[in-house]
Design a protein around this motif. Sequence first.
Motif, short mmCIF file in Angstrom:
data_model
loop_
_atom_site.label_atom_id
_atom_site.label_comp_id
_atom_site.label_asym_id
_atom_site.label_seq_id
_atom_site.Cartn_x
_atom_site.Cartn_y
_atom_site.Cartn_z
N MET A 67 30.87 39.19 48.57
CA MET A 67 29.89 38.11 48.48
C MET A 67 29.49 37.68 49.89
O MET A 67 30.32 37.69 50.80
CB MET A 67 30.45 36.90 47.72
CG MET A 67 30.86 37.14 46.30
SD MET A 67 31.39 35.61 45.47
CE MET A 67 29.83 34.74 45.34
N ASP B 220 30.11 33.04 38.27
CA ASP B 220 30.16 32.58 39.65
C ASP B 220 31.62 32.50 40.08
O ASP B 220 32.35 31.60 39.70
CB ASP B 220 29.51 31.21 39.80
CG ASP B 220 28.01 31.26 39.58
OD1 ASP B 220 27.47 30.26 39.06
OD2 ASP B 220 27.39 32.27 39.93
N THR C 140 32.58 28.62 43.07
CA THR C 140 31.80 27.54 42.47
C THR C 140 31.12 26.67 43.53
O THR C 140 30.10 26.05 43.25
CB THR C 140 32.69 26.65 41.58
OG1 THR C 140 33.75 26.10 42.37
CG2 THR C 140 33.30 27.48 40.46
N THR D 11 28.44 40.04 38.37
CA THR D 11 27.97 39.09 39.37
C THR D 11 26.87 38.20 38.82
O THR D 11 26.69 37.08 39.27
CB THR D 11 27.45 39.84 40.61
OG1 THR D 11 26.42 40.74 40.22
CG2 THR D 11 28.57 40.61 41.27
N GLN D 12 26.13 38.67 37.83
CA GLN D 12 25.06 37.86 37.26
C GLN D 12 25.59 36.86 36.23
O GLN D 12 24.98 35.83 35.99
CB GLN D 12 24.02 38.76 36.60
CG GLN D 12 23.23 39.60 37.59
CD GLN D 12 22.32 40.60 36.91
OE1 GLN D 12 22.15 40.58 35.69
NE2 GLN D 12 21.73 41.49 37.68
#
Length: 270
Positions: free
Chosen positions: A140, A26, A29, A22-23
């Motif tokens: 998310m 993305d 977008t 997740t870091q």
Amino acid sequence: MKHLVSRLLAATLCLVPLPALTQSMDAVTSARVLPGWRLADGTHMAALELRLAPGWKTYWRAPGDIGIPPRFDWRGSRNLRGIEVQWPTPERIDQGGMTAIGYHGTVVLPLHVLAQSGARDVTLSGSVDIGVCRDVCIPMTLSLSGDLPVAQSKRDARITAALADRPLTADEAGVQRVRCIVTPGKKGDLHLRAELSMPPSGGPETAVIEASDPNIWIAQPRTARQGNTLVAETRLAHIEGRPFALDRSKLRLTILGARQVVDIKGCPGG
């Protein structure tokens, strides 16, 4: 119920976030509200536009074998009475031998907005919880905001295209007869057999069955063709493991084929 628990556990494990992933990537977008246009009856047609990174997918309102459907929270909005999502036609997604239902690329979800006052602007402010998948699936939460001006009357081609990309109704698809046979199972669950007299929709056909009660879990149906009749069989259980009543008039069956998708509302017995 043991089978139900194992399915829910599998879905939970699939959606455990991986911090490094997740870091570093993305999956979405961009996420934004398209302001759309005000309708003659004082309601408003807007949309949520999601742009997914290449290879990533997200889920439909009924995600199939595994996944989570989008959940909206608009409690920060102003002059808002309600919102109905108009779902475009989804696609089948293979996830490790299981079938999910969802979208890829750019997704436009039309929003039919009911204002408290049709003479004033609406301000949408809130969030949506979604699941996104590539090699793994992650949850998310996306923040959303946008103004819907009362003076806006020009139609947005992106929203009109999404509205046109809808499943066929039962009449449009030539569905002649729909019948659901429900029999008691073990420990309060039910077995459902849906018989749909309808022309083939092309290729392998996938059935998705939804109940009006969100507390009713429905297994991915097994489907088979018997001439002009599509048969879908599945099991239903209450998430608390207790007996429940099933309103067949509010069942919703979606048939996904290679040529077309059909939306059937209601499944009487007899």
